[in-house]
Design an enzyme around this catalytic site. Structure first.
Site, short mmCIF file in Angstrom:
data_model
loop_
_atom_site.label_atom_id
_atom_site.label_comp_id
_atom_site.label_asym_id
_atom_site.label_seq_id
_atom_site.Cartn_x
_atom_site.Cartn_y
_atom_site.Cartn_z
N CYS A 59 30.66 54.57 62.02
CA CYS A 59 31.61 54.86 62.65
C CYS A 59 32.78 53.79 62.22
O CYS A 59 32.69 52.90 62.96
CB CYS A 59 31.58 54.94 63.98
SG CYS A 59 33.07 55.27 65.08
N PRO A 61 36.15 53.89 63.10
CA PRO A 61 36.93 53.16 64.22
C PRO A 61 36.03 52.19 65.06
O PRO A 61 36.77 51.50 65.62
CB PRO A 61 37.29 54.59 64.96
CG PRO A 61 37.17 55.64 64.08
CD PRO A 61 36.11 55.17 63.09
N CYS A 62 34.62 52.58 65.21
CA CYS A 62 34.02 51.66 65.93
C CYS A 62 34.00 50.22 65.48
O CYS A 62 34.38 49.15 66.36
CB CYS A 62 32.64 52.04 66.11
SG CYS A 62 32.19 53.60 66.91
N LYS A 63 33.96 50.12 64.12
CA LYS A 63 33.65 48.77 63.62
C LYS A 63 35.23 48.03 63.37
O LYS A 63 35.33 46.93 63.52
CB LYS A 63 33.31 49.15 62.06
CG LYS A 63 31.85 49.67 61.96
CD LYS A 63 31.28 49.55 60.47
CE LYS A 63 31.65 50.61 59.75
NZ LYS A 63 31.13 50.59 58.50
N GLU A 64 36.20 49.00 63.51
CA GLU A 64 37.72 48.46 63.22
C GLU A 64 37.88 47.63 64.83
O GLU A 64 38.58 46.72 64.78
CB GLU A 64 38.41 49.62 63.33
CG GLU A 64 40.03 49.34 63.61
CD GLU A 64 40.82 50.59 63.23
OE1 GLU A 64 41.68 50.63 63.86
OE2 GLU A 64 40.58 51.34 62.45
#
Length: 162
Positions: A59, A61-64
Site C-alpha cells: 500500500c 499511502p501506508c508506506k508514505e
C-alpha cells in the site's frame, strides 16, 4: 459500532487534520505478535493514548505515512502516547522483513488473518484509530496523513493532558 461523534467549535483542529470523532466506543481488544515474536495486547496499553494503524507493505499511502508515525512516537512516546501499526492480511515473513528493513521505532504487529481489522471494520488501508487512555476509540482517519504535523501534535497533546 463506531458512530461519528458531534463536532463543536473547539474540535475544528480534528476536522482540519482529517480526523473524525467517533464513539466513544470500547476499542476491541486483541493479542498479536510483534516483529520479534513478542505478544502484545491492546489491554496492555491501557493508560496510554494509542494510535492504532492498519497497513500493508503493498500500500503506497501506508508506506508514505510510516515515517510520520516514527516522528510522532519519538515526540510523544515518553508522554504516554503509543503508536501501534498492524500489518493486515500479509505473510508474516514479508511484513517482518519490511518493518525491520525500515527500522520503525513504534510497535509493529502482524495479523495474517485480518481478524483485528475486521473487528475494527477497517475496510480500507491505511485506516487509523485513536484510542484514549481508557481504551475508548474516539477518532478515525482513512487514508494517509502526516501524523507528526502541527495539527496532529495539537490533537495528541490535548488527549495526553486528560
Amino acid at each position: 459500532m463506531f458512530a461519528p461523534g458531534v463536532l463543536n467549535a473547539k474540535d475544528d483542529f480534528w476536522q482540519e487534520f482529517g480526523l473524525t470523532r467517533i464513539g466513544p466506543s470500547s476499542a476491541p481488544d486483541f493479542t498479536l505478535e510483534d516483529v520479534s515474536g513478542k505478544k502484545v495486547s491492546l489491554k496492555d496499553l491501557k493508560g496510554k493514548v494509542v494510535v492504532l494503524n492498519f497497513w500493508a507493505t503493498w500500500c503506497p499511502p501506508c508506506k508514505e505515512e510510516m515515517p510520520s508515525f516514527s516522528k510522532l512516537e519519538s515526540m510523544l512516546g515518553k508522554e504516554g502516547l503509543s503508536v501501534v501499526a498492524i500489518n493486515d492480511y500479509e505473510d508474516k515473513k514479508k511484513a517482518v522483513n519490511f518493518a525491520k528493513k525500515n527500522g520503525y521505532n513504534f510497535t509493529v504487529l502482524i495479523d495474517e488473518s485480518g481478524k483485528v481489522s475486521e473487528s475494527y471494520r477497517a475496510s480500507f488501508l491505511p485506516t487509523t484509530f485513536v484510542i484514549d487512555r481508557n481504551g475508548m476509540a474516539i477518532g478515525k482517519a482513512v487514508g494517509a496523513r502526516d501524523w507528526a504535523s502541527p495539527a496532529a501534535i495539537k490533537i495528541f497533546r490535548e488527549l495526553l493532558k486528560k
